[in-house]
Design an enzyme around this catalytic site. Structure first.
Site, PDB file in Angstrom:
ATOM      1  N   PRO A  22       0.804  -1.241  -0.051  1.00 39.28           N
ATOM      2  CA  PRO A  22       0.092   0.035  -0.103  1.00 39.28           C
ATOM      3  C   PRO A  22       0.896   1.144  -0.050  1.00 39.28           C
ATOM      4  CG  PRO A  22       0.147  -0.950   2.305  1.00 39.28           C
ATOM      5  CD  PRO A  22       0.978  -1.925   1.353  1.00 39.28           C
ATOM      6  N   ALA A  24       0.504   5.563  -0.255  1.00 41.84           N
ATOM      7  CA  ALA A  24      -0.425   6.580  -0.147  1.00 41.84           C
ATOM      8  C   ALA A  24      -0.194   7.570  -1.412  1.00 41.84           C
ATOM      9  CB  ALA A  24      -0.267   7.594   1.016  1.00 41.84           C
ATOM     10  N   GLN A  76      -5.909  -1.018   3.669  1.00 40.84           N
ATOM     11  CA  GLN A  76      -5.205  -0.853   4.679  1.00 40.84           C
ATOM     12  C   GLN A  76      -6.002   0.620   5.444  1.00 40.84           C
ATOM     13  OE1 GLN A  76      -1.400   1.345   4.817  1.00 40.84           O
ATOM     14  NE2 GLN A  76      -0.587  -0.535   5.749  1.00 40.84           N
ATOM     15  N   CYS A 105       3.454   3.740   8.986  1.00 39.14           N
ATOM     16  CA  CYS A 105       3.770   5.138   8.306  1.00 39.14           C
ATOM     17  C   CYS A 105       4.244   6.063   9.188  1.00 39.14           C
ATOM     18  CB  CYS A 105       2.363   5.985   7.887  1.00 39.14           C
ATOM     19  SG  CYS A 105       2.248   7.043   6.877  1.00 39.14           S
ATOM     20  N   LYS A 144       0.954  -4.036   9.339  1.00 36.91           N
ATOM     21  CA  LYS A 144       2.175  -3.701   8.437  1.00 36.91           C
ATOM     22  C   LYS A 144       2.875  -2.824   9.567  1.00 36.91           C
ATOM     23  CE  LYS A 144       3.906  -2.187   4.207  1.00 36.91           C
ATOM     24  NZ  LYS A 144       4.610  -1.178   4.484  1.00 36.91           N
ATOM     25  N   ASN A 205       9.426  -6.614   3.906  1.00 37.12           N
ATOM     26  CA  ASN A 205       9.105  -5.384   2.900  1.00 37.12           C
ATOM     27  C   ASN A 205      10.247  -4.358   3.232  1.00 37.12           C
ATOM     28  OD1 ASN A 205       7.398  -2.469   3.345  1.00 37.12           O
ATOM     29  ND2 ASN A 205       7.789  -3.220   1.543  1.00 37.12           N
ATOM     30  N   GLY A 206      10.814  -3.755   2.162  1.00 39.64           N
ATOM     31  CA  GLY A 206      11.695  -2.718   2.056  1.00 39.64           C
ATOM     32  C   GLY A 206      12.927  -2.627   1.010  1.00 39.64           C
ATOM     33  N   ARG A 230       7.890   1.169  -3.616  1.00 41.51           N
ATOM     34  CA  ARG A 230       8.440   2.025  -4.471  1.00 41.51           C
ATOM     35  C   ARG A 230       9.048   1.543  -5.846  1.00 41.51           C
ATOM     36  NH1 ARG A 230      12.730   4.642  -0.815  1.00 41.51           N
ATOM     37  NH2 ARG A 230      12.753   2.454   0.055  1.00 41.51           N
TER      38      ARG A 230
END
Length: 324
Positions: A22, A24, A76, A105, A144, A205-206, A230
């Site tokens: 997800p 934004a 989410q 976030c 998350k 993730n990352g 990303r």
């Protein structure tokens, strides 16, 4: 077990374990439909505010439009007020396949209200939120989160165990602190520790930007799945690329022709779903990413940012891609 496989989160079975994160302002309906052509196992909506749903905000509900989408879809929620999280969960019960709680976030406007990664500083409240959402949810609930608020408060393993106990069906761990935002490197060691700390599925993730980094995440941490964020912007083909790499299959180069076809389809979807004015403006960040690394991309970006109509934009991009 091969790294690429089906993945079960609660009672929802994913075709594969490569997931769109997800984001934004990024993972809106047009972008998700484009990514779905390259078959991620799951896509996630942009995060939505539980309070906004609680107050019946129509603009927020538009973020949850899933018309013509493949399933399953994870939605989410972010928030730290238990009552609004409960109400929002009941709303999502009718439209989501998986409900994800955002505790990662780092944005100031989110954390200043005690939401997102700020919850990592209050694990008691974080636990109560997960319990409340799980109780209301008709679908599996995931959480998350990041490895901690900063290097002095690394709580990922403890948080993972708390969320598992609270009824979460899976967790997604981003190997950075809130203080890092997106700087530095993701910490594979902490992701590995989280994987070893719980029995529910763990998604890493990352910094997954290609097949090689995806394989490294799997090999080093032993996670059940990976989430790509990303690196998918301007590059929705990454899901196929990663799957092929993990299966040791040949990865054909994406041709300019295929890229142009994707770009034009993305523009069409954006305009169809959001109208020309908003659709074209919101496409600019995506188009900047699509042309990144191509010849004369700086001039292309400048030109794209001044175009307001679909016809002119399509004409310019057809010329640009055909010249290159």
């Amino acid at each position: 077990m091969p790294y690429l496989h089906k993945l079960k989160i609660g009672n929802v079975e994913l075709e594969n374990n490569i997931i769109l994160a997800p984001m934004a302002g990024i993972t809106d309906l047009p972008f998700r439909i484009i990514c779905e052509k390259y078959n991620p196992g799951l896509v996630c909506t942009e995060m939505v505010s539980a309070k906004a749903i609680y107050y019946n905000d129509e603009k927020t509900k538009l973020l949850l439009n899933t018309k013509n989408e493949k399933r399953p879809i994870s939605m989410q929620l972010f928030g730290s007020d238990i009552e609004s999280m409960k109400v929002a969960t009941r709303y999502l019960n009718d439209i989501a396949d998986i409900i994800d709680i955002n505790m990662g976030c780092p944005a100031p406007k989110v954390v200043k209200n005690g939401d997102g990664s700020k919850l990592l500083l209050d694990l008691k409240l974080a636990k109560e939120i997960v319990e409340a959402v799980v109780k209301e949810a008709k679908h599996p609930v995931t959480v998350k989160f990041r490895k901690g608020w900063d290097e002095e408060t690394i709580v990922a393993e403890e948080a993972a165990q708390i969320f598992e106990k609270a009824g979460a069906s899976g967790i997604i761990i981003h190997g950075r602190t809130r203080a890092q935002y997106y700087s530095g490197n993701t910490d594979l060691e902490i992701i590995k520790k989280v994987k070893q700390a719980v029995k529910i599925p763990v998604i890493g993730n990352g910094d997954i930007k290609d097949g090689k980094s995806a394989l490294e995440m799997f090999e080093y941490t032993g996670v059940d799945g990976i989430m790509i964020g990303r690196a998918s912007i301007g590059n929705p083909y990454i899901f196929e690329e990663v799957k092929r790499y993990l299966q040791k299959e040949e990865n054909p180069e994406i041709t300019e022709k295929e890229k142009l076809k994707t770009v034009l389809e993305h523009i069409n979807l954006a305009v169809e779903i959001k109208g020309e004015n908003i659709g074209i403006k919101e496409m600019r960040k995506h188009l900047s990413a699509y042309v990144k690394g191509l010849p004369n991309s700086t001039q292309a970006r400048e030109k794209i940012n001044k175009i307001d109509t679909k016809t002119e934009l399509e004409k310019y991009l057809i010329e640009y891609f055909n010249v290159n």
